[in-house]
Design a protein around this motif. Structure first.
Motif, short mmCIF file in Angstrom:
data_model
loop_
_atom_site.label_atom_id
_atom_site.label_comp_id
_atom_site.label_asym_id
_atom_site.label_seq_id
_atom_site.Cartn_x
_atom_site.Cartn_y
_atom_site.Cartn_z
N THR A 61 -25.10 -120.49 -21.60
CA THR A 61 -23.82 -121.39 -19.64
C THR A 61 -22.64 -120.46 -20.59
O THR A 61 -21.85 -119.87 -19.53
CB THR A 61 -23.65 -122.18 -20.08
N LEU A 65 -20.01 -117.27 -18.41
CA LEU A 65 -19.44 -117.72 -17.59
C LEU A 65 -18.15 -117.30 -18.60
O LEU A 65 -16.85 -117.76 -17.63
CB LEU A 65 -19.27 -119.45 -17.30
N ILE A 219 -27.00 -119.60 -13.58
CA ILE A 219 -25.64 -119.92 -13.12
C ILE A 219 -24.99 -119.79 -11.84
O ILE A 219 -23.95 -120.44 -11.71
CB ILE A 219 -24.91 -118.12 -13.72
#
Lengths: 241, 113
Positions: A61, A65, A219
């Protein structure tokens, strides 16, 4: 006077309470929730068995990101700092909550840990719970959403065997799907079927942190939630805790 | 074995109530535990035996009322069978757990001067 059997014993008083046994934890969770809301931080309670891939999810993640949202994390474990160390190596400010023998995190443990993140500007705070499919489900931590990591190798019957944690889930991340071809007779549909008996509105995203498959769907799910949590206006003049 | 922490929270709350009412001892504690609350009544009772020692609940009996799991349609309230797919058999809307996840302190009986 005794109100339960009518014996007339004047030294006995009955008191009706009708309150949650974990009311004190819920109160602390509410406090944490306010803390996250005021800062526009999306707090996720990431639960799952030991080895389900929770830490790998946070790593994937954070990398997906990068440059878009800042992640922070706490990892609950009975012993060692391994997960938080892994996360720090991945560039995520992370801290371990060592629980000793406790099988779950509670709201007070998370609250104490938040002190260490005072100066960090974050968008997402992942609370990686102790690896366990039973106990963490009961404790509200102040999260905006519960995410349960379930690896394909655990088998499709786990939701039926451990209903409370899946009932409490807003999302199930079906992890390690790159291993599915090696597990004969197992399919994503089998997990979905099993979840439909314990989750009224099953939401499942199959992912592989190793191959990256499904990570973009995950996401997207986070980004939608993030937009909702940052849209909450900060109350003016409220004391920051 | 989170029943230990549940009992600790239970005893803290009961003692707080008992002290607020000037009780010298608690004689009975009644709780309600749902079938899908994640709490096992036997383990709860066992943990209670262990933790009540040297508290105001030392002599207090713990009564556990078990609550069955029940699901109903969110929209039309039709009962949805336990173990079935959690969608209304009549209108297809998702079901809602109407009881069975509670861990409640219901009532205490205390010895008061």
């Amino acid at each position: 006077m005794c109100q339960s059997c009518g014996c007339g014993d004047t030294g006995v008083a009955a008191l009706d309470i009708h309150d949650k046994v974990l009311a004190a934890n819920d109160c602390m969770a509410l406090h944490n929730r306010g803390h996250f809301a005021r800062r526009g931080i999306l707090a996720l309670n990431l639960m799952g068995s030991p080895g389900a891939g929770k830490t790998a999810i946070v790593e994937a993640t954070s990398s997906a990101l990068k440059g878009r949202a800042r992640l922070g994390a706490v990892s609950g474990d009975l012993a060692t700092d391994r997960d938080a160390r892994r996360l720090r190596q991945a560039g995520v400010p992370a801290l371990t909550i060592t629980t000793g023998s406790a099988c779950h995190l509670d709201a007070a443990m998370v609250h104490r840990a938040l002190d260490s993140f005072r100066s960090a500007a974050l968008d997402i705070f992942v609370i990686e719970n102790v690896g366990n499919l039973v106990c963490p489900a009961i404790y509200d931590l102040g999260q905006a959403a519960n995410v349960v990591a379930l690896s394909v190798t655990e088998g499709e019957d786990k939701p039926l065997k451990y209903p409370p944690i899946f009932r409490a889930a807003d999302l199930v991340l079906l992890t390690k799907i790159d291993l599915l071809p090696h597990l004969s007779g197992l399919s994503v549909a089998a997990f979905e079927e099993s979840l439909s008996h314990v989750m009224p509105e099953p939401r499942i995203i199959p992912i592989s942190a190793r191959t990256g498959e499904g990570i973009s769907d995950w996401i997207d799910w986070i980004t939608d939630r993030l937009a909702a949590s940052s849209a909450v206006p900060s109350p003016q003049g409220e004391q920051q805790t | 074995m989170h029943e230990y922490s549940i009992v600790q929270a239970l005893l803290a709350r009961v003692e707080q109530e008992a002290r607020a009412h000037g009780a010298s001892a608690v004689l009975r504690v009644r709780v309600r535990v749902g079938a899908v609350s994640g709490v096992e009544p036997e383990l709860l009772a066992c943990a209670y035996e262990f933790f009540r020692v040297r508290t105001l609940c030392e002599r207090a009996e713990l009564n556990i009322d078990r609550v069955e799991e029940q699901w109903a349609c969110r929209a039309c309230r039709t009962t949805v069978e336990r173990g079935a797919v959690l969608l209304c058999p009549r209108c297809g809307a998702p079901a809602r757990l109407i009881q069975g996840d509670e861990i409640m302190l219901e009532r205490i009986e205390m010895e008061v001067p």
